[in-house]
Design a protein around this motif. Structure first.
Motif, PDB file in Angstrom:
ATOM      1  N   GLN B   6      32.013  30.766  39.583  1.00  0.00           N
ATOM      2  CA  GLN B   6      30.951  31.320  40.420  1.00  0.00           C
ATOM      3  C   GLN B   6      31.163  32.804  40.675  1.00  0.00           C
ATOM      4  OE1 GLN B   6      28.002  29.818  41.699  1.00  0.00           O
ATOM      5  NE2 GLN B   6      28.605  28.648  39.920  1.00  0.00           N
ATOM      6  N   ARG B   7      32.433  33.196  40.778  1.00  0.00           N
ATOM      7  CA  ARG B   7      32.696  34.558  41.208  1.00  0.00           C
ATOM      8  C   ARG B   7      33.886  35.169  40.481  1.00  0.00           C
ATOM      9  NH1 ARG B   7      29.772  36.312  45.575  1.00  0.00           N
ATOM     10  NH2 ARG B   7      28.210  34.739  45.892  1.00  0.00           N
ATOM     11  N   TRP B   8      33.870  36.489  40.346  1.00  0.00           N
ATOM     12  CA  TRP B   8      34.986  37.236  39.770  1.00  0.00           C
ATOM     13  C   TRP B   8      35.874  37.698  40.911  1.00  0.00           C
ATOM     14  CZ3 TRP B   8      36.918  38.323  35.045  1.00  0.00           C
ATOM     15  CH2 TRP B   8      37.873  39.350  34.962  1.00  0.00           C
ATOM     16  N   THR B   9      37.190  37.456  40.835  1.00  0.00           N
ATOM     17  CA  THR B   9      38.059  37.758  41.972  1.00  0.00           C
ATOM     18  C   THR B   9      39.254  38.645  41.613  1.00  0.00           C
ATOM     19  OG1 THR B   9      39.223  35.692  41.545  1.00  0.00           O
ATOM     20  CG2 THR B   9      37.486  35.623  43.200  1.00  0.00           C
ATOM     21  N   PHE B  26      32.601  35.300  31.580  1.00  0.00           N
ATOM     22  CA  PHE B  26      32.029  36.007  32.742  1.00  0.00           C
ATOM     23  C   PHE B  26      31.900  37.496  32.427  1.00  0.00           C
ATOM     24  CE2 PHE B  26      31.666  37.688  36.969  1.00  0.00           C
ATOM     25  CZ  PHE B  26      31.144  36.669  37.746  1.00  0.00           C
ATOM     26  N   PRO B  46      24.066  53.007  40.488  1.00  0.00           N
ATOM     27  CA  PRO B  46      24.963  53.435  41.564  1.00  0.00           C
ATOM     28  C   PRO B  46      26.057  52.422  41.903  1.00  0.00           C
ATOM     29  CG  PRO B  46      22.903  52.671  42.483  1.00  0.00           C
ATOM     30  CD  PRO B  46      22.787  52.509  40.997  1.00  0.00           C
ATOM     31  N   ALA B  47      26.398  51.547  40.951  1.00  0.00           N
ATOM     32  CA  ALA B  47      27.286  50.416  41.254  1.00  0.00           C
ATOM     33  C   ALA B  47      28.637  50.845  41.831  1.00  0.00           C
ATOM     34  CB  ALA B  47      27.486  49.570  40.011  1.00  0.00           C
ATOM     35  N   LEU B  48      29.216  51.944  41.344  1.00  0.00           N
ATOM     36  CA  LEU B  48      30.527  52.383  41.841  1.00  0.00           C
ATOM     37  C   LEU B  48      30.433  53.746  42.532  1.00  0.00           C
ATOM     38  CD1 LEU B  48      33.058  51.325  39.033  1.00  0.00           C
ATOM     39  CD2 LEU B  48      32.475  50.118  41.143  1.00  0.00           C
ATOM     40  N   LYS B  51      33.284  55.739  44.496  1.00  0.00           N
ATOM     41  CA  LYS B  51      34.617  55.333  44.044  1.00  0.00           C
ATOM     42  C   LYS B  51      35.206  56.426  43.143  1.00  0.00           C
ATOM     43  CE  LYS B  51      34.812  50.880  45.400  1.00  0.00           C
ATOM     44  NZ  LYS B  51      35.926  50.196  46.034  1.00  0.00           N
ATOM     45  N   TYR B 305      33.079  47.620  36.776  1.00  0.00           N
ATOM     46  CA  TYR B 305      32.233  47.103  37.852  1.00  0.00           C
ATOM     47  C   TYR B 305      32.906  45.912  38.535  1.00  0.00           C
ATOM     48  CZ  TYR B 305      28.562  44.280  40.004  1.00  0.00           C
ATOM     49  OH  TYR B 305      27.835  43.506  40.879  1.00  0.00           O
ATOM     50  N   GLY B 308      36.605  47.041  39.905  1.00  0.00           N
ATOM     51  CA  GLY B 308      36.486  48.117  40.885  1.00  0.00           C
ATOM     52  C   GLY B 308      35.531  47.798  42.016  1.00  0.00           C
ATOM     53  N   GLY B 309      34.716  46.753  41.819  1.00  0.00           N
ATOM     54  CA  GLY B 309      33.680  46.466  42.808  1.00  0.00           C
ATOM     55  C   GLY B 309      34.084  45.476  43.877  1.00  0.00           C
ATOM     56  N   ILE B 310      35.237  44.822  43.704  1.00  0.00           N
ATOM     57  CA  ILE B 310      35.619  43.842  44.720  1.00  0.00           C
ATOM     58  C   ILE B 310      36.501  44.489  45.776  1.00  0.00           C
ATOM     59  CG2 ILE B 310      35.483  41.940  43.062  1.00  0.00           C
ATOM     60  CD1 ILE B 310      38.539  41.763  43.269  1.00  0.00           C
ATOM     61  N   ALA B 311      36.567  43.856  46.914  1.00  0.00           N
ATOM     62  CA  ALA B 311      37.381  44.382  48.007  1.00  0.00           C
ATOM     63  C   ALA B 311      38.848  44.330  47.610  1.00  0.00           C
ATOM     64  CB  ALA B 311      37.143  43.558  49.273  1.00  0.00           C
ATOM     65  N   THR B 312      39.570  45.435  47.819  1.00  0.00           N
ATOM     66  CA  THR B 312      40.967  45.469  47.414  1.00  0.00           C
ATOM     67  C   THR B 312      41.913  45.362  48.595  1.00  0.00           C
ATOM     68  OG1 THR B 312      40.777  47.876  47.375  1.00  0.00           O
ATOM     69  CG2 THR B 312      40.650  46.750  45.273  1.00  0.00           C
TER      70      THR B 312
END
Lengths: 189, 313
Positions: B6-9, B26, B46-48, B51, B305, B308-312
């Motif tokens: 369901q999700r990339w982690t 995925f 504007p995805a990143l 950053k 994306y 770099g797009g997930i919370a770190t």
């Protein structure tokens, strides 16, 4: 409109059954026709996943009523969201599919639930990267309030006052393998 | 869609060995969406936005670095390039200290190319930023592996059950390793071809076939992936000479007649024309070498994306 009904097992309040949803979409179709004289210029662009299915159903309704085809599309907002870096898991991004060019066209963005308005803003930004539509309108099956941006829908299936912590659950047969319906869920249920 | 996670982690992409088939799928599906961005009127999303990405290339590279740079720019990230010759690493600073300095400058994503296997793992365990492996020694080059898979999937519809021949300098090749790990997970059959010094039998333990006779492999291949002969890594004892290599393992026009008409010819570049592959074949109808470059951009956008797009924090 069917009576709202509380199911004992979950405490969820049913807002729409399949029939009520069908009628609400039919009414949205009528309102879109009334507002847009030139149906050939219209594009119904759904936001994945349920908005895409709703756009398809509204387009089918318009065709049944007016006997003319209506263009549909998919507008994925993932790349245009404003919460980058705040989520712990990312859903898969789908490619947008729109009949181009958008110039001189009216695009109706279609989504299942309108909440903060941030998804709608992202959808408008995404549309802008494909071109400059003559007009953008917005249709939502449910408007649950709590807007965080100056955004107002043009077409609404049902205005549903909610508490912020409540959740709205939409199910569509072709997507969820469950009968059509909308429920309001209390927190932690 | 059913087998999709369901999700990339993951915040880091260090290698393809640790990814599941679902995770590889995925990334490939996400890359489909990003490939389409290149066809939009505005080829930038504007995805990143906001950053900062640092391309830390301790080992020289032009095409991978450029591809990452372009990918980052299409995602609206701010980017700084640091190459080995221009960095403090030549002044004796350790990789760990360099990374800490980059973090102190609020880097969110570090793309690392390094001559030592394991350098990205080392870095990822010591910094909060996302770390993307852009090639580490002879270990892995995950984005190259992903773009190769993406290109195969795009041209052939699926990867499972295809026969992929990887030809050339396997021993020193991180591209080969990333391809082997990912192709096997996706259900392809893999045969490695080359001289026994560069393709030792030990590779069979990974679940691939090893052959030293190119003519025996070509007729059943659905994909041939020709690796560059890495002059800079070669030593005499491994490699008899270019003339002899071409005679036994070069894809000449004569040998190409053995290929199935729909067999794809791939090469990660840069090409040594007339060595691994005949010049005309590299530009021919079966060649997808330039598609690999185009797809590399989409795949790297997807990886940046996702990681770099997930919370770190």
């Amino acid at each position: 409109m069917s009576k709202t009904r509380i199911t004992k097992e979950t405490g969820a309040i049913r807002i729409f059954d399949a029939e009520a949803m069908r009628r609400a979409l039919r009414r949205i179709a009528h309102e879109i026709i009334e507002r847009n004289r030139d149906l050939a210029a219209l594009i119904l662009a759904g936001i994945p996943a349920r908005g895409v299915e709703l756009a398809r159903r509204i387009a089918a309704d318009i065709e049944a009523i007016e006997k003319v085809g209506v263009a549909t599309g998919v507008i994925d907002v993932s790349m245009h969201r404003d919460d980058v870096g705040t989520r712990t898991g990312l859903p898969v991004v789908r490619a947008s599919q729109l009949p181009l060019p958008l110039e001189q066209r009216t695009v109706v963005i279609v989504d299942d639930v309108l909440f903060t308005g941030r998804t709608c803003r992202a959808a408008m930004d995404a549309l802008s990267s494909f071109g400059r539509p003559a007009c953008i309108q917005f249709a939502a099956l449910i408007d649950r309030g709590h807007r965080e941006l100056p955004i107002r829908p043009d077409f609404v299936g049902k205005n549903l006052p909610t508490a912020r912590a409540e959740r709205v659950r939409v199910r569509l047969e072709n997507i969820d393998d469950e009968p059509d319906g909308v429920w309001l869920l209390k927190p932690n249920e | 869609m059913s087998s999709q996670p369901q999700r990339w982690t993951r915040k880091d992409l260090l290698g393809l060995r640790e990814l599941s088939a679902e995770e590889i799928n995925f990334v490939l599906e996400t890359a489909d969406a990003f490939k389409q961005v290149g066809t939009r009127e505005v080829k930038k999303v504007p995805a990143l936005q906001g950053k900062t990405l640092i391309n830390l290339f301790v080992e020289p590279s032009t095409r991978t670095r450029t591809s990452f740079e372009l990918a980052a720019k299409r995602l609206s990230a701010d980017i700084v390039n640091i190459s080995a010759s221009a960095s403090s690493l030549t002044k004796g600073e350790t990789l760990k200290d360099t990374a800490r300095v980059l973090e102190a400058n609020h880097a969110d994503i570090i793309v690392l190319r390094h001559s030592s296997a394991g350098a990205p793992q080392f870095l990822a365990s010591r910094v909060g930023a996302s770390v993307i492996n852009a090639g580490d020694g002879a270990h892995e080059h995950p984005t190259q592996g992903l773009l190769d898979l993406y290109t195969i999937r795009e041209k052939r519809g699926a990867i499972a059950d295809l026969h992929v021949a990887i030809i050339g300098d396997i021993l020193f090749s991180r591209v080969a390793r990333s391809n082997i790990f990912a192709l096997l997970k996706m259900g392809a059959r893999v045969t490695l071809v080359g001289p026994s010094t560069l393709v030792p039998r030990e590779f069979e333990q990974l679940g691939v076939k090893v052959s030293h006779k190119l003519e025996e492999v070509l007729p059943t291949a659905d994909v041939v992936n020709l690796l560059r002969i890495q002059h800079e890594r070669q030593r005499k004892e491994y490699f008899p000479g270019l003339g002899e290599y071409i005679r036994f393992f070069g894809l000449t026009k004569e040998r190409a007649k053995l290929l199935k008409p729909d067999c794809l010819i791939m090469h990660p570049g840069p090409i040594n024309r007339g060595v691994e592959i005949d010049s005309e074949l590299a530009d021919g109808a079966q060649s997808v070498i330039l598609d690999q470059v185009t797809n590399g951009l989409a795949v790297r956008m997807a990886v940046l994306y996702l990681c770099g797009g997930i919370a770190t924090s």
